[in-house]
Design an enzyme around this catalytic site. Structure first.
Site, PDB file in Angstrom:
ATOM      1  CD  GLU A 281      -2.643   1.407   0.081  1.00  0.00           C
ATOM      2  OE1 GLU A 281      -3.247   0.473  -0.485  1.00  0.00           O
ATOM      3  OE2 GLU A 281      -2.648   2.569  -0.351  1.00  0.00           O
TER       4      GLU A 281
ATOM      5  CB  CYS B 192       2.911  -3.078  -7.434  1.00  0.00           C
ATOM      6  SG  CYS B 192       1.145  -2.918  -7.704  1.00  0.00           S
TER       7      CYS B 192
ATOM      8  CG  HIS C 204       2.948  -7.801  -7.141  1.00  0.00           C
ATOM      9  ND1 HIS C 204       3.333  -7.274  -5.929  1.00  0.00           N
ATOM     10  CD2 HIS C 204       1.834  -7.144  -7.510  1.00  0.00           C
ATOM     11  CE1 HIS C 204       2.483  -6.327  -5.579  1.00  0.00           C
ATOM     12  NE2 HIS C 204       1.562  -6.223  -6.528  1.00  0.00           N
TER      13      HIS C 204
ATOM     14  CD  GLU D 180       6.494  -9.049  -5.345  1.00  0.00           C
ATOM     15  OE1 GLU D 180       7.029  -8.778  -6.431  1.00  0.00           O
ATOM     16  OE2 GLU D 180       5.488  -8.465  -4.911  1.00  0.00           O
TER      17      GLU D 180
END
Ligand code: GLN
Length: 210
Positions: A53, A84, A174, A176
């Protein structure tokens, strides 16, 4: 090689795990450092700002006096990868008043541009220098425009989703969250290389200071 991950919130352990897997898979000499203080920031050769976030990560970077310190280190050449929410933070600009960007890559970003969590998706991308990659998009931002110094490494729906300017790498997805460590390996190569053009000399950056 000491690699830092901004460690307050978001996909911190996922990045740490994929880096750990690279020690075996790619025989990389990697020590992972969770960066939450100035001292830990100063000790790393490269930095990952994870997804999560962006408003929360922004608030905590300010609270722990890391916001300006990260910008300074990257402007003097330390490689950074923002994924992101991390991309929102490293970008030049985003229209939200709840998160200020670090102004490290000449890209304009719109947060949550695909909609809510339910609109998340996986897409196979063709990435320059890497090849096909299954990319996980979760409440992803859109890169609305990039400056002429920025290399677009991959696109989705005609818009950039992976971009680079010298020591700064940004992704709207993402890497990961897959078992595929090739993007992290690419970032390790960036850290191993020297001689980046200081982004502080970029016209757009200097113009912003005036
Ligand atoms: N929508 C989030 C934000 O604005 C980013 C989502 C993510 O990192 N997966 O911070």
């Amino acid at each position: 090689m000491r690699i830092g991950i901004i460690g307050y919130q978001g996909d911190v352990s996922e990045h740490a795990e994929i880096l750990a897997s690279m020690k075996r898979q790619y025989k990389r000499d990697i020590e992972v450092v969770l960066v939450k203080s100035r001292e830990s920031l100063m000790s790393v050769a490269g930095l990952i700002i994870p997804g999560g976030e962006s408003t929360t990560i922004f608030r905590l970077l300010k609270e722990y006096s890391l916001f300006d310190a990260v910008a300074e280190r990257v402007r003097s050449g330390m490689p950074v990868m923002g994924t992101c929410a991390g991309l929102i933070l490293i970008s030049r600009d985003n229209p939200s008043d709840r998160v200020r960007s670090l102004n490290l890559i000449d890209a304009k970003i719109r947060r949550n541009a695909y909609g809510r969590q339910g609109e998340s998706f996986i897409e196979s991308l063709d990435i320059d220098g890497i090849g096909r990659f299954d990319a996980v998009f979760i409440r992803a931002p859109i890169i609305e425009s990039v400056g002429s110094n920025v290399t677009v490494m991959a696109k989705y729906n005609g818009l950039p989703v992976m971009i680079r300017d010298n020591n700064v790498l940004g992704l709207t997805f993402h890497p990961e969250l897959t078992k595929d460590a090739r993007i992290h390996d690419y970032f390790m190569d960036m850290i191993g290389r020297r001689g980046y053009v200081s982004i502080a000399k970029r016209e757009w950056y200097v113009a912003d200071l005036i």
